[in-house]
Design a protein around this motif. Sequence first.
Motif, mmCIF file in Angstrom:
data_model
loop_
_atom_site.group_PDB
_atom_site.id
_atom_site.type_symbol
_atom_site.label_atom_id
_atom_site.label_comp_id
_atom_site.label_asym_id
_atom_site.label_seq_id
_atom_site.Cartn_x
_atom_site.Cartn_y
_atom_site.Cartn_z
ATOM 1 N N LYS A 21 0.843 -1.201 0.000
ATOM 2 C CA LYS A 21 0.000 0.000 0.000
ATOM 3 C C LYS A 21 0.883 1.258 0.000
ATOM 4 C CE LYS A 21 -4.069 -0.833 2.129
ATOM 5 N NZ LYS A 21 -4.778 -1.062 3.397
ATOM 6 N N GLU A 22 1.926 1.236 0.813
ATOM 7 C CA GLU A 22 2.831 2.390 0.871
ATOM 8 C C GLU A 22 3.600 2.539 -0.444
ATOM 9 O OE1 GLU A 22 3.146 2.161 5.715
ATOM 10 O OE2 GLU A 22 5.012 1.960 4.575
ATOM 11 N N ALA A 23 3.949 1.418 -1.058
ATOM 12 C CA ALA A 23 4.661 1.473 -2.345
ATOM 13 C C ALA A 23 3.755 2.055 -3.428
ATOM 14 C CB ALA A 23 5.131 0.072 -2.736
ATOM 15 N N GLU A 24 2.462 1.702 -3.370
ATOM 16 C CA GLU A 24 1.523 2.236 -4.372
ATOM 17 C C GLU A 24 1.451 3.757 -4.295
ATOM 18 O OE1 GLU A 24 -1.964 -0.030 -3.487
ATOM 19 O OE2 GLU A 24 -1.247 -1.777 -4.623
ATOM 20 N N LEU A 25 1.645 4.300 -3.089
ATOM 21 C CA LEU A 25 1.629 5.759 -2.931
ATOM 22 C C LEU A 25 2.968 6.383 -3.306
ATOM 23 C CD1 LEU A 25 -0.275 5.955 0.494
ATOM 24 C CD2 LEU A 25 -1.199 6.416 -1.782
ATOM 25 N N ALA A 26 4.060 5.650 -3.062
ATOM 26 C CA ALA A 26 5.394 6.246 -3.197
ATOM 27 C C ALA A 26 6.032 6.030 -4.560
ATOM 28 C CB ALA A 26 6.317 5.679 -2.117
ATOM 29 N N GLU A 27 5.732 4.900 -5.208
ATOM 30 C CA GLU A 27 6.443 4.556 -6.444
ATOM 31 C C GLU A 27 5.697 5.097 -7.650
ATOM 32 O OE1 GLU A 27 9.314 3.117 -6.916
ATOM 33 O OE2 GLU A 27 9.692 2.546 -4.832
ATOM 34 N N PRO A 28 6.365 5.891 -8.488
ATOM 35 C CA PRO A 28 5.664 6.470 -9.633
ATOM 36 C C PRO A 28 5.258 5.411 -10.672
ATOM 37 C CG PRO A 28 8.005 7.061 -9.649
ATOM 38 C CD PRO A 28 7.748 6.341 -8.372
ATOM 39 N N ASP A 29 6.063 4.366 -10.843
ATOM 40 C CA ASP A 29 5.786 3.367 -11.877
ATOM 41 C C ASP A 29 5.814 1.953 -11.311
ATOM 42 O OD1 ASP A 29 5.540 4.902 -14.229
ATOM 43 O OD2 ASP A 29 7.701 5.291 -14.131
ATOM 44 N N ASN A 30 4.820 1.188 -11.691
ATOM 45 C CA ASN A 30 4.809 -0.249 -11.417
ATOM 46 C C ASN A 30 5.277 -0.648 -10.013
ATOM 47 O OD1 ASN A 30 3.934 -0.770 -14.050
ATOM 48 N ND2 ASN A 30 6.037 -0.823 -14.818
ATOM 49 N N PRO A 31 4.573 -0.201 -8.972
ATOM 50 C CA PRO A 31 4.966 -0.656 -7.625
ATOM 51 C C PRO A 31 4.843 -2.175 -7.476
ATOM 52 C CG PRO A 31 2.830 0.436 -7.580
ATOM 53 C CD PRO A 31 3.395 0.674 -8.939
ATOM 54 N N ASN A 32 4.082 -2.797 -8.392
ATOM 55 C CA ASN A 32 3.904 -4.255 -8.341
ATOM 56 C C ASN A 32 4.949 -5.000 -9.169
ATOM 57 O OD1 ASN A 32 2.833 -3.246 -10.739
ATOM 58 N ND2 ASN A 32 1.324 -4.894 -10.934
ATOM 59 N N ALA A 33 5.974 -4.286 -9.655
ATOM 60 C CA ALA A 33 7.035 -4.978 -10.401
ATOM 61 C C ALA A 33 7.887 -5.789 -9.430
ATOM 62 C CB ALA A 33 7.902 -3.964 -11.145
ATOM 63 N N MET A 34 8.241 -6.982 -9.847
ATOM 64 C CA MET A 34 9.108 -7.821 -9.010
ATOM 65 C C MET A 34 10.112 -8.527 -9.916
ATOM 66 S SD MET A 34 6.270 -10.729 -8.013
ATOM 67 C CE MET A 34 5.502 -11.765 -9.289
ATOM 68 N N ILE A 35 11.287 -8.755 -9.376
ATOM 69 C CA ILE A 35 12.290 -9.514 -10.114
ATOM 70 C C ILE A 35 12.052 -10.995 -9.840
ATOM 71 C CG2 ILE A 35 14.753 -9.930 -10.462
ATOM 72 C CD1 ILE A 35 13.694 -7.088 -11.254
ATOM 73 N N LEU A 36 11.940 -11.749 -10.911
ATOM 74 C CA LEU A 36 11.763 -13.198 -10.807
ATOM 75 C C LEU A 36 13.080 -13.862 -11.182
ATOM 76 C CD1 LEU A 36 10.108 -15.947 -10.946
ATOM 77 C CD2 LEU A 36 9.791 -15.399 -13.377
ATOM 78 N N ALA A 37 13.647 -14.597 -10.241
ATOM 79 C CA ALA A 37 14.867 -15.355 -10.529
ATOM 80 C C ALA A 37 14.508 -16.829 -10.626
ATOM 81 C CB ALA A 37 15.896 -15.139 -9.431
ATOM 82 N N SER A 38 14.939 -17.434 -11.726
ATOM 83 C CA SER A 38 14.733 -18.871 -11.904
ATOM 84 C C SER A 38 16.081 -19.468 -12.272
ATOM 85 C CB SER A 38 13.697 -19.125 -13.003
ATOM 86 O OG SER A 38 14.079 -18.469 -14.198
ATOM 87 N N ALA A 39 16.115 -20.786 -12.304
ATOM 88 C CA ALA A 39 17.357 -21.447 -12.710
ATOM 89 C C ALA A 39 16.991 -22.689 -13.493
ATOM 90 C CB ALA A 39 18.187 -21.825 -11.487
ATOM 91 N N ASP A 40 17.749 -22.942 -14.549
ATOM 92 C CA ASP A 40 17.433 -24.128 -15.356
ATOM 93 C C ASP A 40 17.954 -25.393 -14.668
ATOM 94 O OD1 ASP A 40 20.154 -24.306 -15.856
ATOM 95 O OD2 ASP A 40 20.025 -23.483 -17.886
ATOM 96 N N ALA A 41 17.765 -26.529 -15.335
ATOM 97 C CA ALA A 41 18.115 -27.810 -14.714
ATOM 98 C C ALA A 41 19.608 -27.901 -14.402
ATOM 99 C CB ALA A 41 17.682 -28.958 -15.627
ATOM 100 N N ARG A 42 20.417 -27.151 -15.140
ATOM 101 C CA ARG A 42 21.865 -27.170 -14.872
ATOM 102 C C ARG A 42 22.280 -26.191 -13.782
ATOM 103 N NH1 ARG A 42 24.644 -27.327 -20.831
ATOM 104 N NH2 ARG A 42 23.930 -29.398 -21.411
ATOM 105 N N GLY A 43 21.315 -25.415 -13.280
ATOM 106 C CA GLY A 43 21.619 -24.477 -12.209
ATOM 107 C C GLY A 43 21.995 -23.094 -12.689
ATOM 108 N N GLN A 44 21.889 -22.838 -14.009
ATOM 109 C CA GLN A 44 22.190 -21.493 -14.515
ATOM 110 C C GLN A 44 21.044 -20.541 -14.137
ATOM 111 O OE1 GLN A 44 24.760 -19.795 -16.268
ATOM 112 N NE2 GLN A 44 23.391 -18.098 -15.733
ATOM 113 N N PRO A 45 21.309 -19.533 -13.314
ATOM 114 C CA PRO A 45 20.232 -18.606 -12.942
ATOM 115 C C PRO A 45 19.927 -17.591 -14.042
ATOM 116 C CG PRO A 45 22.129 -18.410 -11.447
ATOM 117 C CD PRO A 45 22.569 -19.202 -12.643
#
Length: 201
Positions: A21-45
């Motif tokens: 809620k505070e981010a929605e007030l404070a962040e001008p763009d996309n407060p719902n943006a999140m970094i998604l980190a995944s890794a393949d079967a070999r472990g490469q992130p």
Amino acid sequence: MNQQTDTAHDDPFKLFGLWMKEAELAEPDNPNAMILASADARGQPGARAVLCKHWDERGFVFYTNLESRKAREIRENPKVSLLFYWKSLARQVRIDGIAEQIPDDEADAYFATRPRGSQLGAWASRQSAEMPNGKADFEQRLHEVEERFHGREVPRPPFWSGFRVTPRAIEFWEEQPFRWHDRRLFHRNDEGAWTMSWLYP
Ligand SMILES: Cc1cc2nc3c(=O)[nH]c(=O)nc-3n(C[C@H](O)[C@H](O)[C@H](O)COP(=O)(O)O)c2cc1C
């Protein structure tokens, strides 16, 4: 830390809700943006930004192309990490969990709310695949899907859906003077109960 966040001590979702809620007030763009980190079967992130379109106690939902690099990696290895970083609030939330494709009816309902241009883009994009002729390839495919769906509703492509990340751990980080930062780690045990511990900064 203010009094309001203090009362959310035992419940990571309550605290997340306050911070969002505070981010929605404070962040001008996309407060719902999140970094998604995944890794393949070999472990490469690999990491990239996605938008969190829904969240509740079951988890955090984003939408994407099911043939994209991220979706392929999740099929190989469903363990992922999410990171919300709200620069203007000097806060981050780190979430470790398991990603799982959402049910079709849930994806259909969300897809129906998207602007038509986004719906057509979802059909036209072979996300993360190479375009041998540059942007002309995408434009060509956009033109084809515009003709295909001319005058009618655009259904959800079978290769486009959402993933829900069910959290096992959620860490809240908040900047403090002299780098005496606050770090609260919530951990879910096998019975589903959350416990909180403080971490050194
Ligand atoms: C702020 C922001 C939000 C984004 N949101 C999404 C999203 O919700 N879904 C998505 O598929 N890509 C989104 N993207 C694009 C991704 O970061 C990425 O380029 C794309 O999904 C391909 O990633 P992949 O090749 O790792 O699968 C977003 C990018 C930015 C910068």
